[in-house]
Structure formats: structure tokens, C-alpha cells
Design a protein around this motif. Sequence first.
Motif, PDB file in Angstrom:
ATOM      1  N   ASN A 189     -18.958 -15.684 -26.132  1.00 59.69           N
ATOM      2  CA  ASN A 189     -18.615 -15.532 -27.550  1.00 59.69           C
ATOM      3  C   ASN A 189     -17.112 -15.400 -27.801  1.00 59.69           C
ATOM      4  OD1 ASN A 189     -18.349 -13.045 -26.427  1.00 59.69           O
ATOM      5  ND2 ASN A 189     -19.410 -11.916 -28.029  1.00 59.69           N
ATOM      6  N   GLY A 190     -16.270 -15.508 -26.784  1.00 62.91           N
ATOM      7  CA  GLY A 190     -14.820 -15.454 -26.975  1.00 62.91           C
ATOM      8  C   GLY A 190     -14.216 -16.841 -26.914  1.00 62.91           C
ATOM      9  N   PHE A 227      -7.788 -14.782 -23.958  1.00 69.10           N
ATOM     10  CA  PHE A 227      -8.688 -14.352 -25.028  1.00 69.10           C
ATOM     11  C   PHE A 227      -9.656 -13.328 -24.448  1.00 69.10           C
ATOM     12  CE2 PHE A 227     -10.266 -18.262 -23.230  1.00 69.10           C
ATOM     13  CZ  PHE A 227     -11.638 -18.104 -23.098  1.00 69.10           C
ATOM     14  N   SER A 228     -10.504 -12.756 -25.269  1.00 68.68           N
ATOM     15  CA  SER A 228     -11.298 -11.589 -24.879  1.00 68.68           C
ATOM     16  C   SER A 228     -12.180 -11.792 -23.651  1.00 68.68           C
ATOM     17  CB  SER A 228     -12.156 -11.117 -26.050  1.00 68.68           C
ATOM     18  OG  SER A 228     -13.076 -12.120 -26.423  1.00 68.68           O
ATOM     19  N   THR A 229     -12.742 -12.970 -23.457  1.00 69.70           N
ATOM     20  CA  THR A 229     -13.671 -13.190 -22.345  1.00 69.70           C
ATOM     21  C   THR A 229     -13.118 -14.102 -21.254  1.00 69.70           C
ATOM     22  OG1 THR A 229     -14.718 -14.971 -23.606  1.00 69.70           O
ATOM     23  CG2 THR A 229     -15.729 -12.776 -23.761  1.00 69.70           C
ATOM     24  N   ALA A 281     -13.287 -17.779 -16.688  1.00 71.31           N
ATOM     25  CA  ALA A 281     -13.990 -16.598 -17.197  1.00 71.31           C
ATOM     26  C   ALA A 281     -13.361 -15.323 -16.648  1.00 71.31           C
ATOM     27  CB  ALA A 281     -15.457 -16.654 -16.808  1.00 71.31           C
ATOM     28  N   LYS A 282     -13.311 -14.298 -17.476  1.00 72.16           N
ATOM     29  CA  LYS A 282     -12.782 -12.999 -17.046  1.00 72.16           C
ATOM     30  C   LYS A 282     -13.723 -12.347 -16.037  1.00 72.16           C
ATOM     31  CE  LYS A 282     -10.286 -10.592 -19.954  1.00 72.16           C
ATOM     32  NZ  LYS A 282      -9.875  -9.730 -21.091  1.00 72.16           N
ATOM     33  N   LYS A 283     -15.034 -12.465 -16.276  1.00 78.91           N
ATOM     34  CA  LYS A 283     -16.031 -11.889 -15.367  1.00 78.91           C
ATOM     35  C   LYS A 283     -16.753 -13.011 -14.633  1.00 78.91           C
ATOM     36  CE  LYS A 283     -16.945  -7.755 -18.102  1.00 78.91           C
ATOM     37  NZ  LYS A 283     -17.967  -6.974 -18.821  1.00 78.91           N
ATOM     38  N   ARG A 284     -16.728 -12.946 -13.326  1.00 83.60           N
ATOM     39  CA  ARG A 284     -17.432 -13.936 -12.500  1.00 83.60           C
ATOM     40  C   ARG A 284     -18.867 -13.481 -12.286  1.00 83.60           C
ATOM     41  NH1 ARG A 284     -12.698 -14.831  -8.001  1.00 83.60           N
ATOM     42  NH2 ARG A 284     -11.145 -15.495  -9.499  1.00 83.60           N
ATOM     43  N   ARG A 288     -24.094 -17.432 -14.558  1.00 84.36           N
ATOM     44  CA  ARG A 288     -23.678 -18.615 -15.310  1.00 84.36           C
ATOM     45  C   ARG A 288     -23.617 -18.280 -16.794  1.00 84.36           C
ATOM     46  NH1 ARG A 288     -24.457 -23.551 -12.556  1.00 84.36           N
ATOM     47  NH2 ARG A 288     -25.214 -24.590 -14.416  1.00 84.36           N
ATOM     48  N   LYS A 289     -22.581 -18.764 -17.449  1.00 83.58           N
ATOM     49  CA  LYS A 289     -22.386 -18.523 -18.878  1.00 83.58           C
ATOM     50  C   LYS A 289     -21.872 -19.800 -19.529  1.00 83.58           C
ATOM     51  CE  LYS A 289     -19.241 -15.512 -17.085  1.00 83.58           C
ATOM     52  NZ  LYS A 289     -19.755 -15.780 -15.857  1.00 83.58           N
ATOM     53  N   TRP A 290     -22.069 -19.925 -20.831  1.00 79.68           N
ATOM     54  CA  TRP A 290     -21.607 -21.107 -21.543  1.00 79.68           C
ATOM     55  C   TRP A 290     -20.084 -21.092 -21.611  1.00 79.68           C
ATOM     56  CZ3 TRP A 290     -18.802 -22.300 -25.895  1.00 79.68           C
ATOM     57  CH2 TRP A 290     -18.862 -23.630 -26.293  1.00 79.68           C
TER      58      TRP A 290
END
Length: 118
Positions: A108-109, A37-39, A57-60, A63-65
Motif C-alpha cells: 500500500n506504499g 517511501f513507507s514500504t 521492499a523494506k521488509k523481505r 511475496r507482496k504486490w
Amino acid sequence: MALVLALLTASGLLVVAGPGSAEAASCAGRKVRTLPFSTGRVDVYKRSGYVCAVTVAKKRGARKWMSVSVQARGSRPVLREGKRKERIGTGAVHAGRRCVWVKGAVSNGSTSSGWILC
């Protein structure tokens, strides 16, 4: 207490998941699906009737939800969510020969598999 744990394990209601169980390394078993998916992506693994999923996650970095869930048909979903840098996993979920529904999200992805591995 031992009797309760034995009954939960035998019935498939006990989920083997602990802090970092699928976050530090891949799930046990062989990878059977990748849901991009996108993210990020969700990698789905299967071994001896157990299914595990890891959202990556695509980008390391920051911290992200993130979230990931696995639901065997006829059972409640097993959900893990929180702020992570790279990945989050469910641990092993007993599915037997039942279909599973896998979901994952990063920021958001998101993705949702529908019933798979039937």
C-alpha cells in the motif's frame, strides 16, 4: 524479423527486459536517485542515455504486490508489476537526454518522482 528488431532498437522502442533482468541484481550504470517511501524505495540508475529503476521492499520475506515504471518524456511508460519477495525492475529504457518519470510501489506504499534527470 531481424529488420523489425533493428528498427525498434534504433528508435528506442525496444526495451531490454527479461525475466529477472533487474530483479536478481542492480541495474547497469550508476545510481542517480533513491526515492524512499513507507514500504520500500526505488533506486534509479543511468548509463549512456538509458535509465533503469528497481523497486526494493523494506521488509523481505513473503511475496507482496510490487510495481515499478519508467517513462521517458514523450514516450509511454514501461511498467513491471507482480508479486515478488524483494525487488522488481524495469530493465533499460532509452531516455537519451529526455526527462524521466519514475514510479514504484510495494503493497500500500508508493512514490512518484515527477520529471527528473532533465
